[in-house]
Design a protein around this motif. Structure first.
Motif, PDB file in Angstrom:
ATOM      1  N   LYS A 268      17.103  42.601 -21.079  1.00 12.88           N
ATOM      2  CA  LYS A 268      16.113  43.029 -22.079  1.00 12.88           C
ATOM      3  C   LYS A 268      14.704  42.559 -21.719  1.00 12.88           C
ATOM      4  CE  LYS A 268      18.659  41.355 -25.620  1.00 12.88           C
ATOM      5  NZ  LYS A 268      19.016  40.952 -26.971  1.00 12.88           N
ATOM      6  N   VAL A 269      14.622  41.656 -20.743  1.00 12.40           N
ATOM      7  CA  VAL A 269      13.293  41.104 -20.400  1.00 12.40           C
ATOM      8  C   VAL A 269      13.030  41.306 -18.905  1.00 12.40           C
ATOM      9  CG1 VAL A 269      13.260  39.413 -22.285  1.00 12.40           C
ATOM     10  CG2 VAL A 269      14.293  38.783 -20.090  1.00 12.40           C
ATOM     11  N   TYR A 270      13.528  42.438 -18.364  1.00 14.10           N
ATOM     12  CA  TYR A 270      13.499  42.673 -16.917  1.00 14.10           C
ATOM     13  C   TYR A 270      12.132  42.411 -16.280  1.00 14.10           C
ATOM     14  CZ  TYR A 270      14.864  44.719 -12.494  1.00 14.10           C
ATOM     15  OH  TYR A 270      15.151  44.893 -11.169  1.00 14.10           O
ATOM     16  N   SER A 271      11.070  42.916 -16.895  1.00 12.49           N
ATOM     17  CA  SER A 271       9.742  42.787 -16.266  1.00 12.49           C
ATOM     18  C   SER A 271       9.226  41.351 -16.277  1.00 12.49           C
ATOM     19  CB  SER A 271       8.737  43.716 -16.946  1.00 12.49           C
ATOM     20  OG  SER A 271       8.612  43.322 -18.293  1.00 12.49           O
ATOM     21  N   ILE A 272       9.771  40.521 -17.134  1.00 12.40           N
ATOM     22  CA  ILE A 272       9.306  39.117 -17.179  1.00 12.40           C
ATOM     23  C   ILE A 272      10.471  38.146 -16.950  1.00 12.40           C
ATOM     24  CG2 ILE A 272       7.278  39.534 -18.660  1.00 12.40           C
ATOM     25  CD1 ILE A 272       9.158  38.279 -20.963  1.00 12.40           C
ATOM     26  N   ARG A 273      11.544  38.646 -16.288  1.00 14.85           N
ATOM     27  CA  ARG A 273      12.715  37.793 -16.068  1.00 14.85           C
ATOM     28  C   ARG A 273      12.328  36.599 -15.186  1.00 14.85           C
ATOM     29  NH1 ARG A 273      12.620  41.791 -12.538  1.00 14.85           N
ATOM     30  NH2 ARG A 273      13.752  41.777 -10.554  1.00 14.85           N
ATOM     31  N   PRO A 274      13.004  35.479 -15.352  1.00 12.46           N
ATOM     32  CA  PRO A 274      12.679  34.281 -14.563  1.00 12.46           C
ATOM     33  C   PRO A 274      12.816  34.519 -13.054  1.00 12.46           C
ATOM     34  CG  PRO A 274      14.119  33.719 -16.402  1.00 12.46           C
ATOM     35  CD  PRO A 274      14.071  35.214 -16.341  1.00 12.46           C
ATOM     36  N   LYS A 275      12.091  33.703 -12.291  1.00 12.55           N
ATOM     37  CA  LYS A 275      12.061  33.834 -10.822  1.00 12.55           C
ATOM     38  C   LYS A 275      13.481  33.733 -10.235  1.00 12.55           C
ATOM     39  CE  LYS A 275       9.605  32.080  -6.773  1.00 12.55           C
ATOM     40  NZ  LYS A 275      10.723  31.996  -5.884  1.00 12.55           N
ATOM     41  N   ILE A 276      14.281  32.856 -10.801  1.00 14.60           N
ATOM     42  CA  ILE A 276      15.647  32.670 -10.275  1.00 14.60           C
ATOM     43  C   ILE A 276      16.428  33.997 -10.360  1.00 14.60           C
ATOM     44  CG2 ILE A 276      16.732  31.822 -12.423  1.00 14.60           C
ATOM     45  CD1 ILE A 276      18.054  29.645 -10.582  1.00 14.60           C
ATOM     46  N   CYS A 277      16.144  34.810 -11.371  1.00 12.69           N
ATOM     47  CA  CYS A 277      16.797  36.124 -11.501  1.00 12.69           C
ATOM     48  C   CYS A 277      16.211  37.099 -10.474  1.00 12.69           C
ATOM     49  CB  CYS A 277      16.597  36.701 -12.895  1.00 12.69           C
ATOM     50  SG  CYS A 277      17.013  35.574 -14.232  1.00 12.69           S
ATOM     51  N   ARG A 278      14.899  37.049 -10.294  1.00 12.12           N
ATOM     52  CA  ARG A 278      14.246  37.941  -9.312  1.00 12.12           C
ATOM     53  C   ARG A 278      14.741  37.656  -7.897  1.00 12.12           C
ATOM     54  NH1 ARG A 278       9.714  40.386 -11.257  1.00 12.12           N
ATOM     55  NH2 ARG A 278       9.149  39.644 -13.313  1.00 12.12           N
ATOM     56  N   ASP A 279      14.946  36.374  -7.595  1.00 14.92           N
ATOM     57  CA  ASP A 279      15.322  35.976  -6.235  1.00 14.92           C
ATOM     58  C   ASP A 279      16.801  36.203  -5.929  1.00 14.92           C
ATOM     59  OD1 ASP A 279      12.738  35.239  -5.877  1.00 14.92           O
ATOM     60  OD2 ASP A 279      13.085  33.078  -6.042  1.00 14.92           O
ATOM     61  N   HIS A 280      17.581  36.516  -6.952  1.00 12.37           N
ATOM     62  CA  HIS A 280      19.030  36.643  -6.750  1.00 12.37           C
ATOM     63  C   HIS A 280      19.342  37.814  -5.812  1.00 12.37           C
ATOM     64  CE1 HIS A 280      23.143  35.846  -7.722  1.00 12.37           C
ATOM     65  NE2 HIS A 280      23.347  37.097  -8.045  1.00 12.37           N
ATOM     66  N   GLU A 281      20.063  37.529  -4.723  1.00  6.35           N
ATOM     67  CA  GLU A 281      20.376  38.567  -3.712  1.00  6.35           C
ATOM     68  C   GLU A 281      21.662  39.286  -4.109  1.00  6.35           C
ATOM     69  OE1 GLU A 281      18.683  38.918  -0.792  1.00  6.35           O
ATOM     70  OE2 GLU A 281      17.487  37.091  -0.640  1.00  6.35           O
ATOM     71  N   HIS A 282      21.567  40.627  -4.284  1.00  3.00           N
ATOM     72  CA  HIS A 282      22.789  41.323  -4.711  1.00  3.00           C
ATOM     73  C   HIS A 282      23.780  41.540  -3.573  1.00  3.00           C
ATOM     74  CE1 HIS A 282      21.081  44.903  -3.010  1.00  3.00           C
ATOM     75  NE2 HIS A 282      20.069  44.880  -3.834  1.00  3.00           N
ATOM     76  N   ASP A 283      23.356  41.308  -2.302  1.00  4.56           N
ATOM     77  CA  ASP A 283      24.339  41.482  -1.221  1.00  4.56           C
ATOM     78  C   ASP A 283      25.100  40.175  -0.950  1.00  4.56           C
ATOM     79  OD1 ASP A 283      22.014  40.346  -0.364  1.00  4.56           O
ATOM     80  OD2 ASP A 283      22.018  41.317   1.605  1.00  4.56           O
ATOM     81  N   GLU A 284      24.659  39.081  -1.576  1.00  2.89           N
ATOM     82  CA  GLU A 284      25.390  37.824  -1.385  1.00  2.89           C
ATOM     83  C   GLU A 284      25.896  37.279  -2.706  1.00  2.89           C
ATOM     84  OE1 GLU A 284      23.632  34.722   0.855  1.00  2.89           O
ATOM     85  OE2 GLU A 284      23.158  36.028   2.525  1.00  2.89           O
ATOM     86  N   CYS A 285      26.054  38.160  -3.665  1.00  2.95           N
ATOM     87  CA  CYS A 285      26.414  37.701  -5.002  1.00  2.95           C
ATOM     88  C   CYS A 285      27.935  37.622  -5.155  1.00  2.95           C
ATOM     89  CB  CYS A 285      25.830  38.650  -6.041  1.00  2.95           C
ATOM     90  SG  CYS A 285      26.596  40.268  -5.975  1.00  2.95           S
ATOM     91  N   VAL A 286      28.345  37.192  -6.307  1.00  2.51           N
ATOM     92  CA  VAL A 286      29.769  37.003  -6.567  1.00  2.51           C
ATOM     93  C   VAL A 286      30.552  38.319  -6.434  1.00  2.51           C
ATOM     94  CG1 VAL A 286      29.508  37.225  -9.088  1.00  2.51           C
ATOM     95  CG2 VAL A 286      31.357  35.864  -8.164  1.00  2.51           C
ATOM     96  N   LYS A 287      29.883  39.471  -6.673  1.00  2.00           N
ATOM     97  CA  LYS A 287      30.608  40.758  -6.558  1.00  2.00           C
ATOM     98  C   LYS A 287      30.527  41.338  -5.145  1.00  2.00           C
ATOM     99  CE  LYS A 287      30.975  45.384  -8.380  1.00  2.00           C
ATOM    100  NZ  LYS A 287      29.991  46.406  -8.070  1.00  2.00           N
ATOM    101  N   ASN A 288      29.355  41.295  -4.543  1.00  2.00           N
ATOM    102  CA  ASN A 288      29.174  42.010  -3.269  1.00  2.00           C
ATOM    103  C   ASN A 288      29.171  41.129  -2.023  1.00  2.00           C
ATOM    104  OD1 ASN A 288      28.882  44.479  -4.607  1.00  2.00           O
ATOM    105  ND2 ASN A 288      26.734  44.065  -5.017  1.00  2.00           N
ATOM    106  N   GLY A 289      29.320  39.832  -2.184  1.00  4.20           N
ATOM    107  CA  GLY A 289      29.301  38.923  -1.034  1.00  4.20           C
ATOM    108  C   GLY A 289      30.337  39.345  -0.009  1.00  4.20           C
TER     109      GLY A 289
END
Ligand code: SF4
Ligand code: SF4
Length: 126
Positions: A74-95
């Protein structure tokens, strides 16, 4: 340009990475480190794991209150840096590798792991 829904790496995930808070902990070495892990995972919705990069983390399985009913931020444009930096190719689903090398969800998981490790050590000494 908007990415087609089916090509979005997060499509159909259910926002797994927004449903827990993972905090790094030291690699457990001593008896008291392991006992602390036993204590942590004796709590509901708390898990401890070693990730694909061999880092140890404690994770509190509590969803972000900024997720809407469709699992969108709900706050995509102002989401915290830790959320912005999260890599979707190394995440819990796509790693590519198994994301969790070791995972404990209950106190008994830790005890079983330590017992197995002790047994292996004894076998090696023979
Ligand atoms: S980054 Fe990974 S875990 Fe997070 S929503 Fe996308 S696919 Fe799911
Ligand atoms: S702020 Fe948005 S992107 Fe960050 S954890 Fe919450 S829902 Fe997910």
């Amino acid at each position: 340009m908007k990415i087609p829904k089916h090509k979005n790496p997060c499509f159909d995930c259910g926002a797994l990475c927004c449903k827990g808070v993972a905090v790094p902990i030291s690699t457990p070495r001593s008896k008291s480190d392991w006992d602390e892990i036993r204590w942590l995972v004796a709590h509901e919705r708390v898990q401890v794991f070693k990730d694909h990069e061999n880092d140890w983390l404690v994770e509190f399985m509590t969803p972000c209150e900024k997720l809407d009913e469709k699992d969108a931020c709900k706050v995509y444009s102002i989401r915290p840096k830790i959320c912005r930096d999260h890599e979707h190719d190394e995440c819990v689903k796509n790693g590519e590798e198994a994301y969790h090398k070791i995972i404990f969800r209950h106190l008994e998981d830790v005890d079983a792991y330590l017992a197995k490790r002790e047994l292996k050590k004894l076998k090696r000494k023979k």
